[in-house]
Design a protein around this motif. Structure first.
Motif, short mmCIF file in Angstrom:
data_model
loop_
_atom_site.label_atom_id
_atom_site.label_comp_id
_atom_site.label_asym_id
_atom_site.label_seq_id
_atom_site.Cartn_x
_atom_site.Cartn_y
_atom_site.Cartn_z
N LYS A 67 0.85 -1.19 0.00
CA LYS A 67 0.00 0.00 0.00
C LYS A 67 0.88 1.24 0.00
CE LYS A 67 -3.78 -2.27 2.51
NZ LYS A 67 -4.64 -2.22 3.70
N TYR A 68 0.60 2.16 -0.92
CA TYR A 68 1.41 3.36 -1.07
C TYR A 68 0.69 4.56 -0.47
CZ TYR A 68 4.17 0.63 -4.36
OH TYR A 68 4.95 -0.32 -4.93
N ILE A 69 1.50 5.45 0.09
CA ILE A 69 0.97 6.72 0.59
C ILE A 69 1.06 7.74 -0.53
CG2 ILE A 69 1.26 8.55 2.30
CD1 ILE A 69 2.51 6.52 4.15
N GLN A 70 -0.05 8.32 -0.91
CA GLN A 70 -0.06 9.28 -2.00
C GLN A 70 0.55 10.60 -1.55
OE1 GLN A 70 -4.06 9.53 -3.40
NE2 GLN A 70 -3.82 7.81 -4.79
N ALA A 71 1.32 11.20 -2.46
CA ALA A 71 1.94 12.49 -2.16
C ALA A 71 0.89 13.59 -2.21
CB ALA A 71 3.04 12.79 -3.18
N MET A 89 9.65 21.96 -20.24
CA MET A 89 10.84 22.82 -20.38
C MET A 89 10.53 24.24 -19.89
SD MET A 89 13.44 21.18 -21.76
CE MET A 89 13.81 19.72 -22.75
N ALA A 90 9.39 24.78 -20.32
CA ALA A 90 9.04 26.15 -19.93
C ALA A 90 8.84 26.26 -18.42
CB ALA A 90 7.77 26.58 -20.67
N ARG A 91 8.21 25.28 -17.82
CA ARG A 91 8.00 25.32 -16.36
C ARG A 91 9.33 25.20 -15.62
NH1 ARG A 91 2.87 24.21 -14.21
NH2 ARG A 91 1.22 24.01 -15.78
N ALA A 92 10.21 24.31 -16.07
CA ALA A 92 11.47 24.10 -15.36
C ALA A 92 12.38 25.32 -15.46
CB ALA A 92 12.18 22.87 -15.94
N ARG A 93 12.33 26.05 -16.57
CA ARG A 93 13.19 27.24 -16.72
C ARG A 93 12.81 28.34 -15.75
NH1 ARG A 93 12.72 27.01 -23.27
NH2 ARG A 93 14.22 25.30 -23.59
N LYS A 94 11.58 28.35 -15.30
CA LYS A 94 11.16 29.37 -14.35
C LYS A 94 11.57 29.04 -12.91
CE LYS A 94 7.08 30.64 -17.08
NZ LYS A 94 5.58 30.71 -17.09
N LEU A 95 11.86 27.76 -12.64
CA LEU A 95 12.10 27.33 -11.27
C LEU A 95 13.54 26.90 -11.00
CD1 LEU A 95 8.87 25.19 -10.67
CD2 LEU A 95 9.27 27.56 -10.03
N LEU A 272 9.86 14.38 -11.09
CA LEU A 272 9.48 15.37 -12.11
C LEU A 272 8.62 16.47 -11.52
CD1 LEU A 272 9.58 16.13 -15.10
CD2 LEU A 272 7.54 14.73 -15.46
N GLY A 273 7.76 16.14 -10.55
CA GLY A 273 6.93 17.16 -9.92
C GLY A 273 7.75 18.21 -9.20
N PRO A 278 6.04 24.73 -8.42
CA PRO A 278 6.53 25.38 -7.20
C PRO A 278 5.78 24.92 -5.95
CG PRO A 278 5.16 26.89 -8.46
CD PRO A 278 5.34 25.66 -9.31
N ASP A 279 4.54 24.43 -6.12
CA ASP A 279 3.74 23.98 -4.98
C ASP A 279 3.71 22.46 -4.85
OD1 ASP A 279 2.39 23.58 -7.31
OD2 ASP A 279 0.46 24.35 -6.59
N PHE A 280 4.62 21.77 -5.54
CA PHE A 280 4.74 20.30 -5.47
C PHE A 280 3.40 19.64 -5.80
CE2 PHE A 280 5.59 16.21 -3.20
CZ PHE A 280 6.62 15.83 -4.01
N ASN A 281 2.86 19.98 -6.94
CA ASN A 281 1.60 19.40 -7.39
C ASN A 281 1.89 18.08 -8.10
OD1 ASN A 281 -1.02 18.97 -8.23
ND2 ASN A 281 -0.84 20.33 -9.98
#
Length: 496
Positions: A67-71, A89-95, A272-273, A278-281
């Motif tokens: 059983k896994y605990i969901q993030a 790519m676009a998201r990673a360049r901002k962070l 990857l998240g 930025p909010d670890f979605n």
């Protein structure tokens, strides 16, 4: 079991004397009745025991299930965000902090270039002052300081300043600032392309993890189906119990592989998240475009693009250029420097265009608006060898920069050839891996049919199932390897 004990009691002798005479031995007839009773009891109790063990085994298997605990954000309400590679790519360049720092350095270098250009131009400053000097009791008209001609002096100046140094006249400082800006831009481009490789690896790692999870799920279903087939054939008396055992072992191995694949998928999603949000979605999906790989351009085009757009090579070239300009600046310190400063405005005893001077009241009102010019020639004469030492320092750095440039040129050529050759090999391996996976799927289908027809062993079916999962996973690994090498090649050439 009560019936069994009744049969045993019936078969046992009653008389004590007869038992003693026979030495407590049963007759052949009594043994036959006892054996028949045991056989009937075992036949009637076996289904009930199996029925009792089945729920227990199912319960144990349920308890052993991973059983896994969901993030946080994994089960967020609403449709998940669909992300392509370009979106990632676009998201990673901002962070990304490394890229952000490199871009900030490039922007700062641009401001340094603007400041170096402005330093070559004359500047104007305004000065407003009131000089109140201690007097001498009214016995003289001016104050106690000989430079002032009165007790009250008002100063309103517009100051023009210009340095006419060799560096200003030849623009060496400005040229060096431009080289530093190009150097910072090259570092920024290196960080951007390096981030592209990182994001590509993380993105397709999740895609491949999802594919391996689907493969493990399909393998688990196939193992379960084969276990059901062997159980049915054993029940019909057409296969030995060893086939059922082999099928169950294969099923349990596939179950463990399925759990591992699910964990790997969640783990890569977490990685990857972190890069993208930025909010670890964790409520997102990635587009699977591995089956449509981009084409590889000819090597001649790749070589041309690498010669023009290789940031590593440009970094080494700009570093060597900057070191050369540092030597020039150090040598220019031996030359004379001229500084010109012109002041235009008012310095008088009253704040007006015309005023009577306190030291010469008999002359009457005089004009106050005027100017004075200061020109200074500075010639270095003796500094105990400091300027010569600075020239030597600059020359040492220039030699190191030249060596780094030649090494970067050789390395760039060798890495370009190696990366392109490896990419071609990965492309060929991609086709081979796909063909192998197709053959493994066909092999499992034919082996399953042969087993059901009695012409194949259970071990052959298990081997075919394992071979199919291995081949499909190898094909997914070959796809992600090709995409990663393609992104690595683009660090030399830029996008194509």
């Amino acid at each position: 079991m009560g019936d069994l004990f009744g049969l045993v009691r019936t078969a046992m002798p009653d008389g004590r004397g007869e038992s003693r005479r026979s030495g407590a031995l049963l007759s052949l007839k009594q043994f036959s009745i006892l054996g028949l009773g045991l056989a009937i009891a075992m036949a009637t109790s076996a289904p009930r025991a199996a029925a009792q063990e089945a729920p227990a085994a199912a319960k144990q298997e349920t308890e052993n299930e991973v059983k896994y605990i969901q993030a946080p954000g994994a089960a967020t309400a609403g449709a998940p965000v669909s992300i392509t590679l370009q979106d990632a790519m676009a998201r990673a360049r901002k962070l990304d902090p490394t890229l952000t720092g490199a871009v900030s350095d490039a922007k700062s270098a641009r401001e340094d270039r603007l400041q170096a250009r402005n330093a070559m131009l004359p500047n104007l400053t305004g000065e407003s002052a009131y000089l109140n000097t201690q007097g001498n009791g009214g016995r003289v008209s001016d104050g106690r300081f000989v430079t002032n001609d009165g007790v009250h002096i008002y100063r309103e100046w517009l100051v023009y300043h210009q340095d006419l140094s060799p560096g200003t006249l030849m623009g060496t400082g400005y040229t060096r600032a431009k080289a530093a800006e190009a150097l910072a831009n090259a570092r920024s481009e290196i960080a951007r392309r390096g981030l592209g490789v990182t994001v590509t690896k993380a993105y397709y790692a999740l895609v491949v993890a999802q594919r391996k999870f689907a493969t493990a799920q399909a393998g688990l279903a196939q193992a379960k189906h084969f276990m059901d087939i062997t159980g049915e054939l054993e029940h019909q008396g057409q296969s030995p119990h060893s086939d059922q055992i082999k099928a169950e072992i294969a099923y349990r191995i596939q179950k463990q592989a399925f759990d591992e694949a699910r964990f790997s998928m969640e783990d890569t999603r977490l990685g990857l998240g972190v890069i993208l949000f930025p909010d670890f979605n964790m409520n997102f999906t990635v587009a699977d475009d591995l089956d449509a790989p981009p084409a590889i351009p000819p090597f001649a085009d790749v070589q041309t693009m690498a010669g023009k757009q290789n940031p590593d090579l440009r970094l080494a070239m700009e570093t060597a250029h900057e070191a050369e300009l540092d030597v020039k600046l150090a040598k220019q310190a031996y030359l004379p420097t001229v500084t010109v400063e012109a002041d235009n405005g008012i310095e008088a005893n009253c704040f007006a265009l015309h005023c009577t001077r306190a030291a010469f009241p008999e002359v009457g009102p005089l004009p106050n608006l005027g100017y004075f010019l200061t020109a200074t020639l500075t010639v270095p004469v003796w500094d105990w060898g400091t300027l010569r030492s600075k020239v030597h320092q600059a020359e040492y750095k220039q030699e190191a920069a030249k060596a780094s440039l030649t090494l970067a040129q050789r390395t760039a050529v060798s890495e370009l050839y190696a990366t392109y050759d490896e990419l071609m090999l990965a492309h060929a391996a991609l086709d081979e891996a796909k063909h192998t996976a197709d053959l493994a799927a066909e092999s499992l289908r034919l082996t399953s049919l042969r087993y059901q027809g009695g012409a194949s062993l259970a071990s052959e079916v298990v081997d075919a199932e394992t071979m199919l999962v291995t081949a499909q996973n190898a094909y997914a690994d070959a796809q992600v390897r090709y995409r990663t090498l393609l992104a690595t090649l683009q660090t030399f050439t830029g996008s194509f």
